[in-house]
Design an enzyme around this catalytic site. Structure first.
Site, PDB file in Angstrom:
ATOM      1  N   CYS A 143      27.740  35.940  26.798  1.00 38.84           N
ATOM      2  CA  CYS A 143      28.024  34.631  26.188  1.00 38.84           C
ATOM      3  C   CYS A 143      29.192  33.926  26.868  1.00 38.84           C
ATOM      4  CB  CYS A 143      28.352  34.802  24.710  1.00 38.84           C
ATOM      5  SG  CYS A 143      26.985  35.478  23.837  1.00 38.84           S
ATOM      6  N   GLU A 144      29.018  33.593  28.122  1.00 39.99           N
ATOM      7  CA  GLU A 144      30.016  32.839  28.889  1.00 39.99           C
ATOM      8  C   GLU A 144      29.239  32.003  29.890  1.00 39.99           C
ATOM      9  OE1 GLU A 144      33.335  32.954  28.554  1.00 39.99           O
ATOM     10  OE2 GLU A 144      33.441  34.700  27.234  1.00 39.99           O
TER      11      GLU A 144
ATOM     12  N   ARG B 283      32.600  39.123  40.453  1.00 41.41           N
ATOM     13  CA  ARG B 283      33.085  38.258  41.530  1.00 41.41           C
ATOM     14  C   ARG B 283      32.604  36.812  41.437  1.00 41.41           C
ATOM     15  NH1 ARG B 283      32.147  38.847  46.339  1.00 41.41           N
ATOM     16  NH2 ARG B 283      34.217  38.426  47.131  1.00 41.41           N
TER      17      ARG B 283
ATOM     18  N   GLY C   8      38.794  48.231  52.811  1.00 42.97           N
ATOM     19  CA  GLY C   8      38.002  48.511  51.613  1.00 42.97           C
ATOM     20  C   GLY C   8      36.641  47.860  51.796  1.00 42.97           C
ATOM     21  N   ARG C   9      36.645  46.547  51.593  1.00 42.51           N
ATOM     22  CA  ARG C   9      35.405  45.767  51.678  1.00 42.51           C
ATOM     23  C   ARG C   9      34.643  46.007  52.984  1.00 42.51           C
ATOM     24  NH1 ARG C   9      35.279  40.835  48.969  1.00 42.51           N
ATOM     25  NH2 ARG C   9      37.549  40.910  48.926  1.00 42.51           N
TER      26      ARG C   9
HETATM   27  N1  PLP Z   1      45.387  47.210  50.882  1.00 40.25           N
HETATM   28  C1  PLP Z   1      45.968  46.493  49.901  1.00 40.25           C
HETATM   29  C2  PLP Z   1      47.420  46.644  49.703  1.00 40.25           C
HETATM   30  C3  PLP Z   1      45.204  45.646  49.090  1.00 40.25           C
HETATM   31  O1  PLP Z   1      45.789  44.956  48.113  1.00 40.25           O
HETATM   32  C4  PLP Z   1      43.799  45.544  49.328  1.00 40.25           C
HETATM   33  C5  PLP Z   1      42.961  44.670  48.520  1.00 40.25           C
HETATM   34  O2  PLP Z   1      43.326  43.938  47.680  1.00 40.25           O
HETATM   35  C6  PLP Z   1      43.244  46.313  50.359  1.00 40.25           C
HETATM   36  C7  PLP Z   1      44.064  47.126  51.120  1.00 40.25           C
HETATM   37  C8  PLP Z   1      41.782  46.272  50.661  1.00 40.25           C
HETATM   38  O3  PLP Z   1      41.342  45.001  50.979  1.00 40.25           O
HETATM   39  P1  PLP Z   1      39.873  44.797  51.531  1.00 40.25           P
HETATM   40  O4  PLP Z   1      38.937  45.400  50.562  1.00 40.25           O
HETATM   41  O5  PLP Z   1      39.709  43.325  51.630  1.00 40.25           O
HETATM   42  O6  PLP Z   1      39.818  45.480  52.873  1.00 40.25           O
END
Ligand code: PLP
Length: 421
Positions: free
Chosen positions: A347-348, A316, A279-280
């Protein structure tokens, strides 16, 4: 030269550009706060990840939770990715973006019966199960539907990924997955006539910056995989999840090729398909959040810049104390550096973007770019304080397109307003 976490955001004559477009132009046209994404970054990262594992049969299931904009999912789908979805909402997004059910994995530690039913009805590529009870539930629902559900058990290899505790998911005390011993019992259960075990799965955490935890994980998972296959379980794939770290500040993260060099030799002899769920890695440094400075004031020795971007857009920092680099949209070499807290209007006290930053003096009306905001930015945003969610703008070369517009107050209010009587 100021540090920027991605080459797709660069300065030219003191102006920050996203690809070929001045960031300022985008913010002046679409307002702030606004997410700006570089399409080329997404494409190049995807290709880089894919190429690193060319030697083994593999599939990339993009972790939609990192950035679920339909245009972003569609882009990865067109490059060949499937999707890893964590809920019905993410599934519907993946479908809307054009993905077929066979290209979607259903993940999640707490899937509802409704989500499982839909997954089985639609013939998803795989349903991950994270407990024995869930496995029985999947079997029961599949039986009711007269179908056989393709399942992989999420195994918790008890590896410390050495990342933030909130994004550590592979330790044995955690809520995710099951122990290898429990997994063996699950795979050996021959009373589950409506389940077909197609693979084995893991995901040890997120923002992992060294290859060692992966090597340890792959060694353990390969051993379990072999054991299960030898016992007659016809496993077709090994899913390693995501978590591949990126540079937010000055972390030394590993190049994906270095990971491949270490794990491909362990994976190749398994002769199975390897699934990845990044993902990231694909999205974080392809996005920046543009904000505008509303007010500047002194607080003791510090300068506080209050911007129109907040924890509602980028959660984050408040959630994990995460670091996001803050850069001026227009560089001002003539101004002095000041210790500055960049905060939002919510307001945090936790509503900050960056604390104690060495920034050249910022002034009311200045634009700032909050870097590395392409992942877990928009997807974690909220309407707290009655705020509207920000637009998402995609830049491709010199082209700019709106992938989501700023939320309208009317669309936030209509349902409740109609119920006032
Ligand atoms: N797969 C699973 C099961 C996850 O829980 C996550 C993120 O929480 C990801 C993939 C993607 O992680 P990342 O964005 O760190 O690659």
């Amino acid at each position: 030269m100021e540090f920027l976490p991605s080459d797709y955001f660069t300065y030219r004559d003191n102006e920050l550009y996203c690809e070929e477009v001045p960031f300022r132009e985008i913010l002046e046209q679409y307002g702030t706060p606004a997410y700006v994404y570089s399409e080329r970054y997404f494409v190049d990262r995807y290709k880089k990840f894919d190429a690193a594992f060319a030697e083994i049969p593999h599939r990339i299931f993009y972790a939609v939770k990192s950035n679920f904009n339909l245009s972003v999912i569609k882009l990865f789908a067109e490059l060949g990715a499937g999707a890893d979805v964590n809920s019905m909402g993410e599934y519907l997004r993946a479908r809307k973006a054009g993905l077929a059910p066979k290209d979607v994995l259903l993940t999640g530690v707490g899937k509802t019966d409704e989500e499982i039913r839909r997954g089985i009805e639609d013939d998803l590529a795989m349903i991950k199960v994270e407990s024995y009870e869930e496995l029985r539930a999947v079997n029961e629902i599949a039986r009711e539907l007269g179908k056989v559900a393709p399942v992989a058990v999420r195994v918790n290899p008890d590896v410390d990924p050495k990342t933030h505790p909130y994004i550590t998911t592979g330790l044995k005390e955690g809520k995710f997955g099951v122990s290898p011993e429990e997994a063996r019992r699950m795979y050996a259960d021959d009373s589950l006539e409506a389940v077909k075990f197609v693979g084995i799965d893991t995901h040890i955490g997120s923002q992992i910056s060294s290859v060692e935890p992966y090597v340890e994980t792959v060694e353990k998972m390969a051993a379990t995989f072999r054991e299960l296959r030898d016992a007659g379980v016809p496993l077709e794939h090994l899913d390693l999840g995501g978590g591949y770290g990126v540079r937010y500040e000055n972390e030394d993260v590993f190049p994906v090729e270095a990971l491949a060099e270490r794990i491909v030799p362990i994976l190749k002899p398994l002769e199975c398909e390897v699934y990845f769920e990044p993902g990231r890695y694909l999205t974080a440094n392809g996005g920046a959040l543009g904000v505008k400075v509303l007010y500047v004031k002194k607080a003791g020795a510090k300068t506080v810049a209050v911007t129109d971007g907040a924890m509602t857009e980028l959660f984050r920092p408040a959630l994990y104390g995460a670091y996001h680099h803050v850069q001026p949209i227009t560089q001002t070499p003539e101004r002095d550096f000041l210790d500055t807290d960049v905060v939002g209007p919510v307001c945090e006290t936790a509503d900050f973007i960056g604390r104690g930053r060495r920034l050249r003096e910022v002034r009311r009306g200045d634009y700032l770019a909050v870097c590395s905001a392409g992942s877990y930015g928009m997807t974690m945003s909220s309407n707290y304080n009655g705020r509207r969610r920000a637009p998402e703008i995609i830049v491709s070369g010199a082209e700019v397109r709106v992938a989501r517009s700023r939320e309208e107050y009317d669309s936030l209010l209509w349902d409740e307003a109609e119920r006032l009587g």
